[in-house]
Design a protein around this motif. Structure first.
Motif, PDB file in Angstrom:
ATOM      1  N   LEU A 127       0.813  -1.213   0.000  1.00  0.00           N
ATOM      2  CA  LEU A 127       0.000   0.000   0.000  1.00  0.00           C
ATOM      3  C   LEU A 127       0.849   1.267   0.000  1.00  0.00           C
ATOM      4  CD1 LEU A 127      -2.680  -0.903   2.696  1.00  0.00           C
ATOM      5  CD2 LEU A 127      -2.981  -0.932   0.226  1.00  0.00           C
ATOM      6  N   PRO A 128       0.480   2.234  -0.846  1.00  0.00           N
ATOM      7  CA  PRO A 128       1.187   3.523  -0.818  1.00  0.00           C
ATOM      8  C   PRO A 128       1.081   4.187   0.557  1.00  0.00           C
ATOM      9  CG  PRO A 128      -0.244   3.376  -2.746  1.00  0.00           C
ATOM     10  CD  PRO A 128      -0.543   2.184  -1.899  1.00  0.00           C
ATOM     11  N   GLN A 129      -0.010   3.919   1.286  1.00  0.00           N
ATOM     12  CA  GLN A 129      -0.219   4.615   2.562  1.00  0.00           C
ATOM     13  C   GLN A 129       0.375   3.886   3.766  1.00  0.00           C
ATOM     14  OE1 GLN A 129      -2.488   3.264   0.439  1.00  0.00           O
ATOM     15  NE2 GLN A 129      -4.518   3.527   1.262  1.00  0.00           N
ATOM     16  N   SER A 130       1.123   2.803   3.522  1.00  0.00           N
ATOM     17  CA  SER A 130       1.714   2.080   4.662  1.00  0.00           C
ATOM     18  C   SER A 130       2.905   2.840   5.212  1.00  0.00           C
ATOM     19  CB  SER A 130       2.152   0.681   4.223  1.00  0.00           C
ATOM     20  OG  SER A 130       3.244   0.779   3.344  1.00  0.00           O
ATOM     21  N   SER A 131       3.233   2.590   6.484  1.00  0.00           N
ATOM     22  CA  SER A 131       4.396   3.267   7.061  1.00  0.00           C
ATOM     23  C   SER A 131       5.673   2.806   6.362  1.00  0.00           C
ATOM     24  CB  SER A 131       4.478   3.008   8.563  1.00  0.00           C
ATOM     25  OG  SER A 131       4.432   1.634   8.826  1.00  0.00           O
ATOM     26  N   ASN A 132       5.705   1.556   5.888  1.00  0.00           N
ATOM     27  CA  ASN A 132       6.856   1.085   5.100  1.00  0.00           C
ATOM     28  C   ASN A 132       7.134   2.007   3.920  1.00  0.00           C
ATOM     29  OD1 ASN A 132       7.668  -1.141   6.436  1.00  0.00           O
ATOM     30  ND2 ASN A 132       6.869  -2.649   4.993  1.00  0.00           N
ATOM     31  N   SER A 133       6.077   2.262   3.128  1.00  0.00           N
ATOM     32  CA  SER A 133       6.235   3.081   1.919  1.00  0.00           C
ATOM     33  C   SER A 133       6.587   4.519   2.277  1.00  0.00           C
ATOM     34  CB  SER A 133       4.946   3.080   1.092  1.00  0.00           C
ATOM     35  OG  SER A 133       4.523   1.762   0.833  1.00  0.00           O
ATOM     36  N   LEU A 134       5.874   5.074   3.250  1.00  0.00           N
ATOM     37  CA  LEU A 134       6.065   6.491   3.565  1.00  0.00           C
ATOM     38  C   LEU A 134       7.399   6.728   4.281  1.00  0.00           C
ATOM     39  CD1 LEU A 134       2.393   7.385   4.575  1.00  0.00           C
ATOM     40  CD2 LEU A 134       3.515   7.739   2.373  1.00  0.00           C
ATOM     41  N   ASP A 135       7.812   5.771   5.132  1.00  0.00           N
ATOM     42  CA  ASP A 135       9.116   5.912   5.805  1.00  0.00           C
ATOM     43  C   ASP A 135      10.257   5.849   4.793  1.00  0.00           C
ATOM     44  OD1 ASP A 135       7.823   6.135   8.170  1.00  0.00           O
ATOM     45  OD2 ASP A 135       8.312   4.135   8.924  1.00  0.00           O
TER      46      ASP A 135
ATOM     47  N   PRO B  65      19.045   0.562  -6.790  1.00  0.00           N
ATOM     48  CA  PRO B  65      18.159   1.426  -7.584  1.00  0.00           C
ATOM     49  C   PRO B  65      17.168   0.631  -8.435  1.00  0.00           C
ATOM     50  CG  PRO B  65      20.417   2.225  -7.714  1.00  0.00           C
ATOM     51  CD  PRO B  65      20.468   0.917  -6.963  1.00  0.00           C
ATOM     52  N   GLY B  66      17.616  -0.514  -8.990  1.00  0.00           N
ATOM     53  CA  GLY B  66      16.723  -1.323  -9.813  1.00  0.00           C
ATOM     54  C   GLY B  66      15.529  -1.844  -9.019  1.00  0.00           C
ATOM     55  N   VAL B  67      15.775  -2.251  -7.786  1.00  0.00           N
ATOM     56  CA  VAL B  67      14.688  -2.739  -6.932  1.00  0.00           C
ATOM     57  C   VAL B  67      13.786  -1.581  -6.515  1.00  0.00           C
ATOM     58  CG1 VAL B  67      14.152  -3.779  -4.698  1.00  0.00           C
ATOM     59  CG2 VAL B  67      15.919  -4.778  -6.125  1.00  0.00           C
ATOM     60  N   LEU B  68      14.400  -0.439  -6.208  1.00  0.00           N
ATOM     61  CA  LEU B  68      13.588   0.725  -5.833  1.00  0.00           C
ATOM     62  C   LEU B  68      12.691   1.160  -6.996  1.00  0.00           C
ATOM     63  CD1 LEU B  68      16.217   2.710  -3.748  1.00  0.00           C
ATOM     64  CD2 LEU B  68      14.107   1.688  -2.886  1.00  0.00           C
ATOM     65  N   ALA B  69      13.201   0.997  -8.232  1.00  0.00           N
ATOM     66  CA  ALA B  69      12.377   1.320  -9.405  1.00  0.00           C
ATOM     67  C   ALA B  69      11.110   0.468  -9.404  1.00  0.00           C
ATOM     68  CB  ALA B  69      13.174   1.103 -10.691  1.00  0.00           C
ATOM     69  N   ALA B  70      11.280  -0.839  -9.162  1.00  0.00           N
ATOM     70  CA  ALA B  70      10.118  -1.740  -9.149  1.00  0.00           C
ATOM     71  C   ALA B  70       9.227  -1.459  -7.949  1.00  0.00           C
ATOM     72  CB  ALA B  70      10.589  -3.199  -9.135  1.00  0.00           C
ATOM     73  N   LEU B  71       9.860  -1.113  -6.831  1.00  0.00           N
ATOM     74  CA  LEU B  71       9.084  -0.813  -5.614  1.00  0.00           C
ATOM     75  C   LEU B  71       8.159   0.388  -5.864  1.00  0.00           C
ATOM     76  CD1 LEU B  71      10.666  -0.758  -2.064  1.00  0.00           C
ATOM     77  CD2 LEU B  71       8.835   0.777  -2.688  1.00  0.00           C
ATOM     78  N   PHE B  72       8.714   1.418  -6.493  1.00  0.00           N
ATOM     79  CA  PHE B  72       7.896   2.618  -6.703  1.00  0.00           C
ATOM     80  C   PHE B  72       6.930   2.462  -7.877  1.00  0.00           C
ATOM     81  CE2 PHE B  72      11.157   4.618  -3.971  1.00  0.00           C
ATOM     82  CZ  PHE B  72      10.287   5.138  -3.022  1.00  0.00           C
ATOM     83  N   SER B  73       7.297   1.699  -8.903  1.00  0.00           N
ATOM     84  CA  SER B  73       6.305   1.500  -9.966  1.00  0.00           C
ATOM     85  C   SER B  73       5.154   0.649  -9.441  1.00  0.00           C
ATOM     86  CB  SER B  73       6.933   0.899 -11.235  1.00  0.00           C
ATOM     87  OG  SER B  73       7.468  -0.375 -11.007  1.00  0.00           O
ATOM     88  N   ASN B  74       5.459  -0.231  -8.480  1.00  0.00           N
ATOM     89  CA  ASN B  74       4.386  -0.992  -7.848  1.00  0.00           C
ATOM     90  C   ASN B  74       3.465  -0.081  -7.030  1.00  0.00           C
ATOM     91  OD1 ASN B  74       2.930  -3.207  -6.606  1.00  0.00           O
ATOM     92  ND2 ASN B  74       4.094  -2.676  -4.789  1.00  0.00           N
ATOM     93  N   LEU B  75       4.058   0.872  -6.303  1.00  0.00           N
ATOM     94  CA  LEU B  75       3.222   1.796  -5.524  1.00  0.00           C
ATOM     95  C   LEU B  75       2.401   2.689  -6.460  1.00  0.00           C
ATOM     96  CD1 LEU B  75       5.624   2.791  -2.600  1.00  0.00           C
ATOM     97  CD2 LEU B  75       3.724   1.175  -2.552  1.00  0.00           C
ATOM     98  N   ALA B  76       2.962   2.993  -7.642  1.00  0.00           N
ATOM     99  CA  ALA B  76       2.194   3.769  -8.631  1.00  0.00           C
ATOM    100  C   ALA B  76       0.958   2.980  -9.050  1.00  0.00           C
ATOM    101  CB  ALA B  76       3.064   4.080  -9.851  1.00  0.00           C
ATOM    102  N   ARG B  77       1.146   1.680  -9.242  1.00  0.00           N
ATOM    103  CA  ARG B  77       0.016   0.811  -9.580  1.00  0.00           C
ATOM    104  C   ARG B  77      -0.998   0.759  -8.438  1.00  0.00           C
ATOM    105  NH1 ARG B  77       0.140  -4.153 -12.742  1.00  0.00           N
ATOM    106  NH2 ARG B  77       1.448  -5.415 -11.448  1.00  0.00           N
ATOM    107  N   GLY B  78      -0.472   0.634  -7.226  1.00  0.00           N
ATOM    108  CA  GLY B  78      -1.335   0.586  -6.048  1.00  0.00           C
ATOM    109  C   GLY B  78      -2.165   1.848  -5.926  1.00  0.00           C
ATOM    110  N   ALA B  79      -1.520   2.997  -6.136  1.00  0.00           N
ATOM    111  CA  ALA B  79      -2.230   4.276  -6.038  1.00  0.00           C
ATOM    112  C   ALA B  79      -3.296   4.365  -7.128  1.00  0.00           C
ATOM    113  CB  ALA B  79      -1.244   5.439  -6.160  1.00  0.00           C
ATOM    114  N   GLN B  80      -2.942   3.897  -8.326  1.00  0.00           N
ATOM    115  CA  GLN B  80      -3.889   3.938  -9.440  1.00  0.00           C
ATOM    116  C   GLN B  80      -5.125   3.094  -9.135  1.00  0.00           C
ATOM    117  OE1 GLN B  80      -2.719   1.850 -12.922  1.00  0.00           O
ATOM    118  NE2 GLN B  80      -3.501   3.417 -14.316  1.00  0.00           N
TER     119      GLN B  80
END
Lengths: 205, 210
Positions: A127-135, B65-80
């Motif tokens: 989740l974007p809103q989890s503390s993991n993500s936000l921290d 950085p490669g893992v962080l790219a996937a982590l944030f593109s996943n959060l982009a999907r989650g937000a969408q």
């Protein structure tokens, strides 16, 4: 649990019963997108829709289940390899003149990214809103990896997304003296800093 | 004897087929997901492959950085998926930064993809399987099953490219399931994804451009 109605335009057949039943006119819009500021979350439109085109979208998500550290490590190890596969595929795709190889490597890069995303989702970043993500975002802002790091984007996310799983730190209003205050992070029961009222005298905000 | 596809679960039952499994040509593929013959396991095959130890490293806390790219593109999907359009764009921007920041590999060729995916299959997925089983973590076991199947297919297609070149891709399409990453070669995508079972419209056709 707070919810709002969202219409799936792929399914909407314009029977317009949502318009007829909504008590607040939230579905009465020019662009077919339900007005989320007007929606009160009653769900009547979703029940009335003959095409099942409206779903009630949750606004307050429960926290993601905690993962064991050993599981997270095993997941992260795989994610590292998947990121490497993606990078290798991207490099091959951008340097080759063979269109078949380029297509294949584009497919591998996309596939590796999707598998890595799935792994990280399971590893605690659902989740974007989890503390993991936000921290994580906060730590990147505190120590940006380079000058190009998109600080503005990271700051905007932190200011708009509210954390869903931070423990403690509830906000209260005292019904005795009307003071509003934030709970201390000391494990003690919340009490009003002005008149020391506790328990039922406090209203959670 | 029955032979089962380790990617999609298709069963080749010799009792109802004319040709014994071992006599099928080497280029025979699974009628459901096109996995090569080598990815089939006989019903009796239960021998657990030897588990190789993986070295523990302390630097796992720092994500690359490669893992962080996937982590944030996943959060982009989650937000969408939560209809947070603006936040989704912002997460995508951060993902794009990390995709670009991922350091170049000194050498990259199809052989490298093959080796990396083999490493995933022989070591890392088995490791995840053991750890997730002992922790009774069903979510982690699920991600292991999907990812392992997708990795098998990527490894098989990559190996085929190394063996015989890219002619087998010339007059057909390459599809990727946008949910699990399953790769399918054919004129049209399968009706449902053999790995994660989403409908065909969730498949993306892969273009040649970069």
């Amino acid at each position: 649990m707070k919810r709002i109605a969202v219409r799936n335009l792929r399914l909407c057949t314009k029977d317009c019963l949502c318009l007829y039943v909504c008590p607040n006119g939230a579905t009465d819009t020019e662009d077919s997108i339900i007005d989320k500021d007007k929606c009160i979350g009653c769900g009547v439109c979703a029940d009335a829709c003959p095409s099942k085109a409206i779903s009630m979208v949750i606004q307050d998500y429960p926290p993601q289940q905690k993962k064991k550290e050993s599981v997270v490590n095993a997941i992260n190890r795989l994610a590292e390899n998947k990121a490497k596969e993606e990078k290798a595929a991207r490099q091959i795709a951008s340097s080759t003149t063979d269109n078949n190889l380029r297509r294949l490597m584009n497919a591998v890069a996309r596939s590796s990214r999707l598998v890595a995303e799935d792994l990280l989702r399971e590893g605690g970043y659902m989740l974007p809103q989890s503390s993991n993500s936000l921290d994580l975002l906060a730590s990147l802002i505190a120590a940006p990896p380079s000058d190009e790091f998109p600080m503005k984007a990271a700051n905007e996310i932190l200011s708009t997304i509210e954390c869903n799983d931070r423990t403690g730190r509830g906000k209260y209003r005292c019904t005795v003296c009307f003071t509003e205050f934030e709970e201390e992070d000391d494990g003690e029961k919340p009490s009003c800093p002005m008149c020391h009222a506790e328990g039922k005298a406090l209203e959670k905000l | 004897m029955k032979y089962i596809c380790s990617v999609c679960g298709y069963v080749y039952d010799e009792d109802s087929e004319k040709i014994p499994f071992t006599e099928l040509p080497d280029d025979w593929t699974c009628p459901m997901c096109k996995a090569p013959k080598s990815l089939f396991e006989s019903e009796e095959e239960t021998e657990a492959p030897e588990i190789r130890e993986i070295e523990e490293s302390d630097d796992m806390e720092q994500l690359s950085p490669g893992v962080l790219a996937a982590l944030f593109s996943n959060l982009a999907r989650g937000a969408q998926k939560q209809y947070k359009t603006r936040e989704s764009e912002l997460f995508s921007e951060i993902a794009g930064y990390f995709t670009a920041a991922s350091p170049s590999l000194p050498e990259a060729d199809p052989e490298m993809i093959k080796e990396l995916t083999e490493n995933d299959l022989t070591i890392l997925y088995r490791n995840l399987n053991d750890i997730a089983s002992s922790a009774a973590d069903r979510g982690a076991l699920r991600v292991k099953v999907w990812g392992e199947k997708v990795t098998k297919i990527v490894n098989a297609i990559g190996s085929r490219y190394i063996r015989e070149g890219g002619d087998f891709l010339s007059s057909t399409e390459i599809w990727v399931c946008s949910i699990c990453g399953f790769v399918y070669i054919g004129d049209t995508p399968p009706a449902i994804c053999p790995v994660c079972k989403v409908p065909d419209w969730k498949f993306d056709r892969i273009e040649g451009g970069t």
